[in-house]
Design an enzyme around this catalytic site. Structure first.
Site, PDB file in Angstrom:
ATOM      1  N   THR B 156       0.866  -1.187   0.000  1.00 36.57           N
ATOM      2  CA  THR B 156       0.000   0.000   0.000  1.00 36.57           C
ATOM      3  C   THR B 156       0.902   1.237   0.000  1.00 36.57           C
ATOM      4  O   THR B 156       1.204   1.781  -1.052  1.00 36.57           O
ATOM      5  CB  THR B 156      -0.967   0.019   1.203  1.00 36.57           C
ATOM      6  OG1 THR B 156      -0.234  -0.149   2.400  1.00 36.57           O
ATOM      7  CG2 THR B 156      -1.996  -1.089   1.077  1.00 36.57           C
ATOM      8  N   LYS B 182       4.708  -6.916   3.161  1.00 42.96           N
ATOM      9  CA  LYS B 182       4.402  -5.498   2.985  1.00 42.96           C
ATOM     10  C   LYS B 182       4.226  -4.886   4.364  1.00 42.96           C
ATOM     11  O   LYS B 182       3.882  -5.567   5.333  1.00 42.96           O
ATOM     12  CB  LYS B 182       3.148  -5.287   2.130  1.00 42.96           C
ATOM     13  CG  LYS B 182       1.843  -5.767   2.688  1.00 42.96           C
ATOM     14  CD  LYS B 182       1.117  -4.808   3.582  1.00 42.96           C
ATOM     15  CE  LYS B 182       0.929  -3.459   2.926  1.00 42.96           C
ATOM     16  NZ  LYS B 182       0.233  -2.541   3.907  1.00 42.96           N
ATOM     17  N   THR B 193      -0.756  -2.432   7.354  1.00 43.01           N
ATOM     18  CA  THR B 193      -0.716  -3.688   8.055  1.00 43.01           C
ATOM     19  C   THR B 193       0.553  -4.376   7.620  1.00 43.01           C
ATOM     20  O   THR B 193       1.041  -4.155   6.526  1.00 43.01           O
ATOM     21  CB  THR B 193      -1.914  -4.534   7.634  1.00 43.01           C
ATOM     22  OG1 THR B 193      -1.897  -4.635   6.221  1.00 43.01           O
ATOM     23  CG2 THR B 193      -3.192  -3.896   8.080  1.00 43.01           C
ATOM     24  N   GLU B 280       8.035   4.407   8.150  1.00 48.68           N
ATOM     25  CA  GLU B 280       7.646   5.744   7.696  1.00 48.68           C
ATOM     26  C   GLU B 280       8.641   6.800   8.166  1.00 48.68           C
ATOM     27  O   GLU B 280       8.861   6.981   9.357  1.00 48.68           O
ATOM     28  CB  GLU B 280       6.240   6.069   8.171  1.00 48.68           C
ATOM     29  CG  GLU B 280       5.203   5.287   7.377  1.00 48.68           C
ATOM     30  CD  GLU B 280       3.800   5.458   7.902  1.00 48.68           C
ATOM     31  OE1 GLU B 280       2.873   5.267   7.106  1.00 48.68           O
ATOM     32  OE2 GLU B 280       3.621   5.764   9.079  1.00 48.68           O
ATOM     33  N   ASN B 403       2.010  11.242   8.336  1.00 47.30           N
ATOM     34  CA  ASN B 403       0.841  10.930   9.161  1.00 47.30           C
ATOM     35  C   ASN B 403       0.009  12.121   9.603  1.00 47.30           C
ATOM     36  O   ASN B 403      -1.097  11.947  10.094  1.00 47.30           O
ATOM     37  CB  ASN B 403       1.279  10.133  10.382  1.00 47.30           C
ATOM     38  CG  ASN B 403       1.693   8.731   9.997  1.00 47.30           C
ATOM     39  OD1 ASN B 403       0.892   7.991   9.443  1.00 47.30           O
ATOM     40  ND2 ASN B 403       2.935   8.382  10.243  1.00 47.30           N
ATOM     41  N   SER B 408      -6.735  12.651   4.522  1.00 45.38           N
ATOM     42  CA  SER B 408      -7.387  11.548   3.805  1.00 45.38           C
ATOM     43  C   SER B 408      -8.245  12.121   2.687  1.00 45.38           C
ATOM     44  O   SER B 408      -8.652  13.269   2.733  1.00 45.38           O
ATOM     45  CB  SER B 408      -8.254  10.762   4.762  1.00 45.38           C
ATOM     46  OG  SER B 408      -9.111  11.634   5.468  1.00 45.38           O
TER      47      SER B 408
END
Lengths: 408, 408
Positions: B156, B182, B193, B280, B403, B408
């Site tokens: 992702t 992943k 995840t 990240e 983040n 979104s």
């Protein structure tokens, strides 16, 4: 490194003097800064003492000694050093603390064990005894200081002075409680410590005062988090001079015990929240309200899991009503929870209820709420009647800048 | 949002095909991206299955069903959806998974319970059944894909495709193990995840395969952390087709059991470390080596306390040998420790020994080490012989940007 004042700062409140408490401050020059960094508080004879300390297994000598002193239940003085935490300094650190206790005891004619010492700042460097000795002598001779002066002198990377006040009626007698605190996070290579002090003229028996402080701590200081990193020096002390004219409070049956306990909790809550308001890089103050847990303790653990989650904290920094991250945090808390009973809301609006997104969920008022500085995050677990409130701040670029970009 | 490839990325290794494993990928268009996002793996009859899953109490239907399926010990297919985690979606989410199991079972003529499903991506949105159905039909008809294609399709917010390979000799027979994974952290409002899959042609009895996976997980996947936030969907599955020509491995007494276990652990460790390398915002890969603990488990807990500390992670991001923060993290871990026996070093140089800063400590080689991308942080507790290695990455502005800054 000059830090901008936190956008969540509150102005210092009006606080009355406390009978039996004398504040003084001086420059020990622990660091190269242009302000007082040694605070000396003299307490009248018979002052009752209670205290709570960090659970760190690498605590400083100040904390180790403080734990023993609290068992004695009496104090005549407090000395706070700002700029050097004196932690991880072995026997040399302990000698420095004992020297301060001895010098102060000789000055006021008390036992060394009645002199409490706290230190905050860099770790791993023994507190320089010469600077402490000269600074302390200067403090003995200094003019009397006010609460805001003392609150400033105990600070390190704090961006504003923090104090709180409450009063309570014990029968016909009004008693005052004044508290000051420092703490906001950490700065390279300093480790900030949360040091809090509450002074009152109320007459309270030490063991009962300790019970009251333990209870207040459980729902105030133990319900805040900035970054989940526990300091080696966290300390909260309560000094009750007993100068007020009322019968000593020594149990819940004593007249005024309830009122005093409520006032003490009130001061502790205000002080705890002020630390969050000065959290490193904080731009939003977050109330995490957890209900429906199997117990209050379980609710607090879920609340702390949410409040310590970097993903929840960055989502709120980004003003994003990302309740999926709250689901994640509840799931990792390890406390009894059931995905299909879980409800999550922001600013009084439920986004998810009973394990499903709300069908006609309108994000508009939630988005508006998240633009503010005071955020309400509600989680209902649907399991029982346990509840807790935890306070934290968001996680922003400011935190990284303070802790990574600037070098020691 | 386009993410730059992690500076810690490794190139995809050469990996051989595994007899009994056929990879295919297609576009279900779960998100508006220009690549395959549904991966379909067909497994030969008699393939043994083992799996480990997130401990989250808010796990997805995929995880709940997967736990049951692993007890059966056999698998014929794996379907991975990327772009929608299908978590916190109640009965509608479960229906979507069961539809995929049924469609696949009809295609290959097996039981639905032999079809494993994983999903990763946004939380709280039921997996769209029409997209899944069409994507799956397209995958059935697609050309055979390679390992790197599959590793890309299951990703992702991953910035590079991640795979690992090992082989082992079972007597005279060479067996191959190929793994893909992943995971990197989270991105608003997705929750990343960690999904990992290992395929082998070895013949291993399912219960023993599960034992081996549990042991490997304890020292690999359970020893990494990016941000301490546990996903709702973490899954690692091992598929052993048994196509290799050797006697079934069903206990430690079986010939080749040790070699196979070592190869499995090797693949798991490589996959786990690749996730950290795609953490990240990561700019440094950190090996936290803890020794001298009272037990290996205690060492791992101390290592995770250090690896999860935002203050340790930001210090390393800032290339600051701030061992005071490591003291703090050890102190908060809650495991047996003694301040006066604690030693801390970077890059093979001790900064503190036995609770005191090293007298003639030279920071020059340490500062040089911290400028690199591969960091060694050693902690000796001086309490016993327990040891563990934990892998993590630093905490940088990149994490906040990913983040908080992007909505979104």
């Amino acid at each position: 490194m000059d830090l901008a004042v936190s956008p969540l700062a509150l102005s210092f409140p009006e606080m009355p003097p406390i009978d039996g408490v004398t504040l003084r401050a001086a420059r020990a020059r622990y660091k190269d800064w242009n302000r007082a960094d040694l605070t000396y508080v003299e307490l009248s004879e018979g002052t009752a003492l209670a205290g709570v300390f960090t659970r760190s297994l690498c605590a400083s000598s100040e904390v180790e000694l403080g734990r023993e002193q609290v068992r004695g239940g009496r104090a005549r003085a407090l000395v706070v050093n700002a700029g050097n935490a004196n932690a991880f300094t072995g026997y040399r650190g302990r000698e420095a603390v004992e020297a301060i206790m001895k010098q102060t005891a000789e000055h006021i004619g008390c036992l060394p064990v009645e002199v409490l010492v706290s230190s905050t700042g860099v770790i791993g460097v023994p507190l320089p005894q010469d600077k402490a000795r000269q600074g302390l002598a200067a403090a003995f001779a200094a003019d009397i200081a006010g609460w805001e002066d003392a609150a400033t002198a105990i600070g390190t990377t704090d961006t504003f002075a923090k104090g709180a006040h409450a009063s309570a009626m014990i029968g016909e007698q009004r008693v005052e409680l004044c508290g000051i605190i420092k703490g906001s996070g950490m700065i390279a290579p300093d480790m900030a410590t949360m040091l809090g002090y509450v002074f009152t003229d109320a007459a309270v028996e030490p063991a009962f005062l300790q019970n009251l402080l333990n209870a207040a701590t459980a729902e105030t200081f133990n319900c805040i988090t900035v970054d989940g990193d526990t300091s080696t020096s966290d300390t909260v002390l309560v000094f009750a001079t007993g100068k007020a004219d009322h019968a000593v409070i020594d149990s819940w049956e004593s007249p005024g015990a309830d009122a005093f306990a409520a006032a003490l909790t009130d001061v502790c809550r205000n002080l705890a929240q002020l630390v969050v308001r000065d959290g490193e890089g904080a731009s939003k103050f977050i109330n995490v309200r957890v209900s429906g847990a199997v117990s209050d303790d379980s609710a607090r653990k879920v609340g702390l899991a949410i409040a310590n989650s970097p993903l929840v904290k960055t989502a709120i920094a980004g003003e994003d009503a990302n309740w999926g991250r709250v689901v994640m945090a509840v799931g990792k808390a390890g406390e009894p929870a059931d995905r299909d009973r879980l409800s999550i809301g922001f600013g009084g609006v439920w986004a998810a209820r009973d394990g499903l997104p709300v069908e006609d969920y309108d994000e508009t008022p939630v988005a508006e709420h998240l633009k503010g500085k005071e955020i309400e995050l509600a989680v209902d677990l649907g399991m029982g009647s346990g509840r807790a409130v935890v306070w934290t701040c968001d996680l922003t670029h400011g935190y990284i800048s303070i802790n990574a970009d600037y070098r020691s």
